[in-house]
Scaffold this motif. Sequence first.
Motif, PDB file in Angstrom:
ATOM      1  N   CYS A   1      76.997  17.204 -83.616  1.00 56.75           N
ATOM      2  CA  CYS A   1      76.075  17.713 -84.635  1.00 56.75           C
ATOM      3  C   CYS A   1      76.773  18.700 -85.558  1.00 56.75           C
ATOM      4  O   CYS A   1      77.417  19.615 -85.058  1.00 56.75           O
ATOM      5  CB  CYS A   1      74.884  18.393 -83.959  1.00 56.75           C
ATOM      6  N   PRO A   2      76.698  18.597 -86.870  1.00 51.57           N
ATOM      7  CA  PRO A   2      75.833  17.692 -87.630  1.00 51.57           C
ATOM      8  C   PRO A   2      76.518  16.387 -88.063  1.00 51.57           C
ATOM      9  O   PRO A   2      75.981  15.687 -88.919  1.00 51.57           O
ATOM     10  CB  PRO A   2      75.504  18.526 -88.864  1.00 51.57           C
TER      11      PRO A   2
ATOM     12  N   VAL B   1      74.631  12.866 -87.948  1.00 49.94           N
ATOM     13  CA  VAL B   1      73.522  12.863 -88.910  1.00 49.94           C
ATOM     14  C   VAL B   1      74.056  12.802 -90.347  1.00 49.94           C
ATOM     15  O   VAL B   1      73.612  11.984 -91.154  1.00 49.94           O
ATOM     16  CB  VAL B   1      72.634  14.125 -88.706  1.00 49.94           C
ATOM     17  N   PHE B   2      75.037  13.650 -90.642  1.00 48.84           N
ATOM     18  CA  PHE B   2      75.570  13.703 -92.005  1.00 48.84           C
ATOM     19  C   PHE B   2      76.188  12.360 -92.399  1.00 48.84           C
ATOM     20  O   PHE B   2      75.942  11.832 -93.476  1.00 48.84           O
ATOM     21  CB  PHE B   2      76.601  14.835 -92.124  1.00 48.84           C
TER      22      PHE B   2
ATOM     23  N   ARG C   1      73.609   9.582 -92.915  1.00 49.79           N
ATOM     24  CA  ARG C   1      72.982   9.687 -94.237  1.00 49.79           C
ATOM     25  C   ARG C   1      73.896   9.101 -95.320  1.00 49.79           C
ATOM     26  O   ARG C   1      73.455   8.361 -96.197  1.00 49.79           O
ATOM     27  CB  ARG C   1      72.647  11.149 -94.540  1.00 49.79           C
ATOM     28  N   GLN C   2      75.186   9.429 -95.242  1.00 49.64           N
ATOM     29  CA  GLN C   2      76.126   8.904 -96.245  1.00 49.64           C
ATOM     30  C   GLN C   2      76.172   7.378 -96.221  1.00 49.64           C
ATOM     31  O   GLN C   2      76.241   6.724 -97.257  1.00 49.64           O
ATOM     32  CB  GLN C   2      77.534   9.470 -95.992  1.00 49.64           C
TER      33      GLN C   2
ATOM     34  N   LEU D   1      66.067  12.261 -88.452  1.00 51.19           N
ATOM     35  CA  LEU D   1      66.653  11.991 -89.769  1.00 51.19           C
ATOM     36  C   LEU D   1      66.003  10.761 -90.396  1.00 51.19           C
ATOM     37  O   LEU D   1      65.572  10.790 -91.560  1.00 51.19           O
ATOM     38  CB  LEU D   1      68.167  11.756 -89.632  1.00 51.19           C
TER      39      LEU D   1
ATOM     40  N   ARG E   1      62.389  11.414 -91.372  1.00 50.39           N
ATOM     41  CA  ARG E   1      62.298  12.303 -92.530  1.00 50.39           C
ATOM     42  C   ARG E   1      62.652  11.573 -93.831  1.00 50.39           C
ATOM     43  O   ARG E   1      62.051  11.804 -94.877  1.00 50.39           O
ATOM     44  CB  ARG E   1      63.229  13.513 -92.299  1.00 50.39           C
ATOM     45  N   LEU E   2      63.622  10.661 -93.758  1.00 48.07           N
ATOM     46  CA  LEU E   2      64.058   9.946 -94.971  1.00 48.07           C
ATOM     47  C   LEU E   2      63.150   8.754 -95.286  1.00 48.07           C
ATOM     48  O   LEU E   2      63.311   8.125 -96.329  1.00 48.07           O
ATOM     49  CB  LEU E   2      65.504   9.471 -94.813  1.00 48.07           C
TER      50      LEU E   2
ATOM     51  N   THR F   1      75.925  24.256 -90.692  1.00 49.55           N
ATOM     52  CA  THR F   1      75.400  23.137 -89.902  1.00 49.55           C
ATOM     53  C   THR F   1      73.955  22.882 -90.322  1.00 49.55           C
ATOM     54  O   THR F   1      73.554  21.734 -90.550  1.00 49.55           O
ATOM     55  CB  THR F   1      75.484  23.437 -88.394  1.00 49.55           C
TER      56      THR F   1
ATOM     57  N   SER G   1      74.118  21.522 -93.990  1.00 51.27           N
ATOM     58  CA  SER G   1      74.576  20.125 -94.034  1.00 51.27           C
ATOM     59  C   SER G   1      73.473  19.178 -93.596  1.00 51.27           C
ATOM     60  O   SER G   1      73.257  18.122 -94.194  1.00 51.27           O
ATOM     61  CB  SER G   1      75.740  19.893 -93.060  1.00 51.27           C
ATOM     62  N   THR G   2      72.800  19.571 -92.524  1.00 53.01           N
ATOM     63  CA  THR G   2      71.742  18.718 -91.998  1.00 53.01           C
ATOM     64  C   THR G   2      70.574  18.657 -92.973  1.00 53.01           C
ATOM     65  O   THR G   2      69.995  17.591 -93.187  1.00 53.01           O
ATOM     66  CB  THR G   2      71.301  19.218 -90.612  1.00 53.01           C
TER      67      THR G   2
ATOM     68  N   THR H   1      70.697  18.906 -96.255  1.00 53.58           N
ATOM     69  CA  THR H   1      71.004  18.006 -97.378  1.00 53.58           C
ATOM     70  C   THR H   1      70.951  16.552 -96.903  1.00 53.58           C
ATOM     71  O   THR H   1      70.459  15.689 -97.622  1.00 53.58           O
ATOM     72  CB  THR H   1      72.369  18.307 -98.041  1.00 53.58           C
ATOM     73  N   ALA H   2      71.421  16.299 -95.671  1.00 51.12           N
ATOM     74  CA  ALA H   2      71.355  14.929 -95.141  1.00 51.12           C
ATOM     75  C   ALA H   2      69.910  14.465 -95.010  1.00 51.12           C
ATOM     76  O   ALA H   2      69.610  13.279 -95.148  1.00 51.12           O
ATOM     77  CB  ALA H   2      72.058  14.852 -93.792  1.00 51.12           C
ATOM     78  N   MET H   3      68.995  15.419 -94.728  1.00 60.49           N
ATOM     79  CA  MET H   3      67.577  15.085 -94.580  1.00 60.49           C
ATOM     80  C   MET H   3      66.835  15.173 -95.910  1.00 60.49           C
ATOM     81  O   MET H   3      65.613  15.203 -95.936  1.00 60.49           O
ATOM     82  CB  MET H   3      66.927  15.991 -93.532  1.00 60.49           C
ATOM     83  N   ASP H   4      67.594  15.225 -96.988  1.00 63.88           N
ATOM     84  CA  ASP H   4      67.029  15.194 -98.331  1.00 63.88           C
ATOM     85  C   ASP H   4      66.261  16.458 -98.690  1.00 63.88           C
ATOM     86  O   ASP H   4      65.313  16.415 -99.473  1.00 63.88           O
ATOM     87  CB  ASP H   4      66.099  13.979 -98.475  1.00 63.88           C
TER      88      ASP H   4
ATOM     89  N   MET I   1      82.599  21.593 -95.149  1.00 64.94           N
ATOM     90  CA  MET I   1      81.148  21.397 -95.046  1.00 64.94           C
ATOM     91  C   MET I   1      80.462  21.792 -96.349  1.00 64.94           C
ATOM     92  O   MET I   1      79.578  21.091 -96.843  1.00 64.94           O
ATOM     93  CB  MET I   1      80.571  22.214 -93.879  1.00 64.94           C
TER      94      MET I   1
ATOM     95  N   ARG J   1      81.033  19.170 -99.050  1.00 70.16           N
ATOM     96  CA  ARG J   1      80.226  17.962 -98.804  1.00 70.16           C
ATOM     97  C   ARG J   1      78.769  18.188 -99.194  1.00 70.16           C
ATOM     98  O   ARG J   1      78.126  17.326 -99.779  1.00 70.16           O
ATOM     99  CB  ARG J   1      80.278  17.588 -97.324  1.00 70.16           C
ATOM    100  N   MET J   2      78.263  19.373 -98.829  1.00 69.46           N
ATOM    101  CA  MET J   2      76.868  19.685 -99.189  1.00 69.46           C
ATOM    102  C   MET J   2      76.717  19.668-100.705  1.00 69.46           C
ATOM    103  O   MET J   2      75.740  19.173-101.240  1.00 69.46           O
ATOM    104  CB  MET J   2      76.487  21.088 -98.687  1.00 69.46           C
TER     105      MET J   2
END
Lengths: 80, 139
Positions: free
Chosen positions: A18-19, A22-23, A26-27, A54, A57-58, B24, B27-28, B30-33, B84, B87-88
Amino acid sequence: MTGETKSDRELDCLGLYCPEPVFRTRQEIDKLAVGQVLEVIADDPAAEEDIKHLVKRLGHQLLELQKEKDGIHFLIKKMK
Amino acid sequence: MPEKKKLALIVHSGTLDRLFCAFTLGSTATAMDMETHLYFTFWGLNMLVKGAMEKAGLPATYKHMEEQMKDKLKEMKYPTPYEMLKRMKASGLLKIYACSPTMEMFGVKKEDLIPEVDTIAGAAAFLDLASDADITLLV
């Protein structure tokens, strides 16, 4: 490959924590067209809960989650 | 289209353990929108100076564990805090705010800051965005 569903892309997250799963998931989802399926394999113990959240949520769909010897396999369908 | 969820985070600390905690979550998010707003102040602001984040370490109490932790993170293929952050930023969902009185206090100029910083701002800017945020934290 898990179950019957074929994936369009695969993502190996073995050994990542983590993360990262997940990251990176998403990519990879961003690279799919709507309706395509991504297979993710991860062995971070947090990945089961994290990737479920994830995907929810998306607004995509988790088609399958299978725990196998090498890790957890997820099949994620891009919905929008 | 519903509005995106918003995370507003004050990054007060400049030590590696807390930077990882902030990034962390960021990053998470942004990944979760989620829109992610990071407001850097005090020791956190100092981490926005070019080259500083790469030198971040553990606080004095845990200093003896620093090398061991850094080695382990490398073995885990964990990204560095600056990786990180970049990337964000690439997600288009991250905004970075630098605290203006802290900059003056430490003699930091705008040109000393990493290019990812969006705005130099104060408390009113943070409170305004935090009042519309879904999650607000101080790290």
